[in-house]
Motif scaffolding. Structure first.
Motif, PDB file in Angstrom:
ATOM      1  N   PRO A  90     -47.008  43.364  69.563  1.00 21.07           N
ATOM      2  CA  PRO A  90     -47.102  43.064  71.013  1.00 21.07           C
ATOM      3  C   PRO A  90     -45.698  42.970  71.887  1.00 21.07           C
ATOM      4  O   PRO A  90     -44.556  43.775  71.365  1.00 21.07           O
ATOM      5  N   THR A 112     -51.235  44.048  73.451  1.00 20.17           N
ATOM      6  CA  THR A 112     -50.326  43.105  74.923  1.00 20.17           C
ATOM      7  C   THR A 112     -49.558  43.541  74.944  1.00 20.17           C
ATOM      8  O   THR A 112     -48.061  43.552  74.297  1.00 20.17           O
ATOM      9  N   ALA A 148     -46.294  35.724  72.547  1.00 21.64           N
ATOM     10  CA  ALA A 148     -46.968  37.333  72.585  1.00 21.64           C
ATOM     11  C   ALA A 148     -48.181  37.434  71.583  1.00 21.64           C
ATOM     12  O   ALA A 148     -48.745  37.713  70.921  1.00 21.64           O
ATOM     13  N   ARG A 151     -50.052  34.947  70.643  1.00 18.81           N
ATOM     14  CA  ARG A 151     -51.833  35.151  70.874  1.00 18.81           C
ATOM     15  C   ARG A 151     -52.161  36.613  70.508  1.00 18.81           C
ATOM     16  O   ARG A 151     -53.557  36.547  70.598  1.00 18.81           O
ATOM     17  N   ASP A 152     -51.446  37.045  70.016  1.00 19.58           N
ATOM     18  CA  ASP A 152     -52.232  38.274  68.654  1.00 19.58           C
ATOM     19  C   ASP A 152     -52.091  37.959  66.918  1.00 19.58           C
ATOM     20  O   ASP A 152     -52.891  38.266  66.825  1.00 19.58           O
TER      21      ASP A 152
END
Length: 179
Positions: A90, A112, A148, A151-152
């Protein structure tokens, strides 16, 4: 925008990686965050110096227009897209200006994308305190990069919580935009 540096980790087979963008004087904090990520969490990073978010946005808009008016030609890609599309992980951008400055390139980031900036009015007597207040110092850059990655699905949320504890970040602090 150009690739300024890459911070590598050793001894891990699958290393999480982030793309860290910094514009202007904040670049030193971004570089320090890359070292924190490497030393404390085994995260590799690429550090990008962004000389002008405005020019990157203009380029993106120009490419969008060209593609719209040339549907019969092979679509072109913006410069920022070309720089980031083959990079791993990201993207986190940091600026001493308002977040909107780096938000203007969101449409051209193929990953992202989380942004940090100094929205609002600072009540700080030093640049370090100002960056801490607005959550753009090295510790917030590192935590945002880990968020981040979480999130990924590259790291667990527990890693983000560990980083916040380690760096003394109060997640219940009033949003600086509202204070």
């Amino acid at each position: 925008m150009y690739l300024l540096d890459s911070v590598e980790t050793k001894g891990r087979k699958k290393t999480p990686r982030v793309q860290l963008m910094g514009s202007g004087a904040i670049l030193n904090e971004v570089r320090a965050a890359a070292e924190l990520l490497k030393e404390d969490f085994g995260v590799a990073s690429d550090i990008w110096s962004v000389t002008s978010f405005n020019e990157l946005a203009r380029d993106g808009l120009h490419i969008e227009r060209w593609n719209r008016l040339h549907p019969d030609d092979t679509p072109k890609k913006s410069y920022i897209t070309q720089c980031l599309e083959k990079q791993q992980g990201p993207v986190v951008s940091s600026t001493d200006y308002i977040k909107l400055l780096s938000e203007q390139v969101r449409a051209y980031i193929p990953k992202t994308y989380l942004t940090l900036g100094t929205d609002g009015f600072g009540r700080s007597d030093t640049r370090e305190k100002l960056r801490s207040h607005f959550e753009v110092d090295r510790y917030y850059v590192a935590v945002t990069a880990l968020a981040a990655l979480a999130r990924d699905g590259e790291v667990k949320n527990d890693v983000v919580l560990e980083a916040m504890r380690k760096y003394g970040i109060d997640r219940n602090k009033t949003n600086p935009v509202l204070s």
